[in-house]
Design a protein around this motif. Sequence first.
Motif, PDB file in Angstrom:
ATOM      1  N   ARG A  25       0.842  -1.196   0.000  1.00 31.27           N
ATOM      2  CA  ARG A  25       0.000   0.000   0.000  1.00 31.27           C
ATOM      3  C   ARG A  25       0.879   1.247   0.000  1.00 31.27           C
ATOM      4  NH1 ARG A  25      -4.583  -0.312   4.358  1.00 31.27           N
ATOM      5  NH2 ARG A  25      -4.938   1.654   3.322  1.00 31.27           N
ATOM      6  N   ASP A  63       0.074   4.202   0.453  1.00 26.90           N
ATOM      7  CA  ASP A  63      -0.371   5.194   1.437  1.00 26.90           C
ATOM      8  C   ASP A  63       0.147   4.893   2.839  1.00 26.90           C
ATOM      9  OD1 ASP A  63      -2.086   2.939   1.244  1.00 26.90           O
ATOM     10  OD2 ASP A  63      -3.637   3.988   2.373  1.00 26.90           O
ATOM     11  N   ASN A  64       0.805   3.765   3.048  1.00 25.32           N
ATOM     12  CA  ASN A  64       1.396   3.470   4.355  1.00 25.32           C
ATOM     13  C   ASN A  64       2.767   4.131   4.428  1.00 25.32           C
ATOM     14  OD1 ASN A  64      -0.747   2.001   5.305  1.00 25.32           O
ATOM     15  ND2 ASN A  64       0.162   0.015   4.944  1.00 25.32           N
ATOM     16  N   THR A  65       2.795   5.305   5.058  1.00 24.98           N
ATOM     17  CA  THR A  65       4.031   6.080   5.177  1.00 24.98           C
ATOM     18  C   THR A  65       4.263   6.445   6.635  1.00 24.98           C
ATOM     19  OG1 THR A  65       2.913   8.197   4.896  1.00 24.98           O
ATOM     20  CG2 THR A  65       3.662   7.083   2.876  1.00 24.98           C
ATOM     21  N   ASN A  75       1.746   9.290   7.960  1.00 31.32           N
ATOM     22  CA  ASN A  75       0.383   9.025   8.441  1.00 31.32           C
ATOM     23  C   ASN A  75       0.328   7.857   9.433  1.00 31.32           C
ATOM     24  OD1 ASN A  75       0.600   6.794   6.786  1.00 31.32           O
ATOM     25  ND2 ASN A  75      -0.858   7.517   5.273  1.00 31.32           N
TER      26      ASN A  75
END
Length: 97
Positions: free
Chosen positions: A12, A14-16, A19
Amino acid sequence: MVNSFYDFKPLRPDNTFDNFVEGSCNRIARCCASVISENPGDRRYNPFTIISPVGCGKSHLVQAMYNKLVSGQSGRSKSENHPGINKGISPEKTPNL
């Protein structure tokens, strides 16, 4: 049914670290993961093992490390960070962690 390594869904993006929800159960792991992704190859945290209860962000952290490495934000080139790129294995075909 998964037939091969390449049938897995990609990580994913968006897994940073930006966040990631930091709490008392994962503060040390997040700090170590951040240092490792900033300095790949540094042996101070080798091996890096995350053991925690469900819901503390283990998968998110590992994916955040990977995303930072392949994005080139760690100070190394993408091909240095993902040796498979030079062998025709793209980061998009990496199994979901």
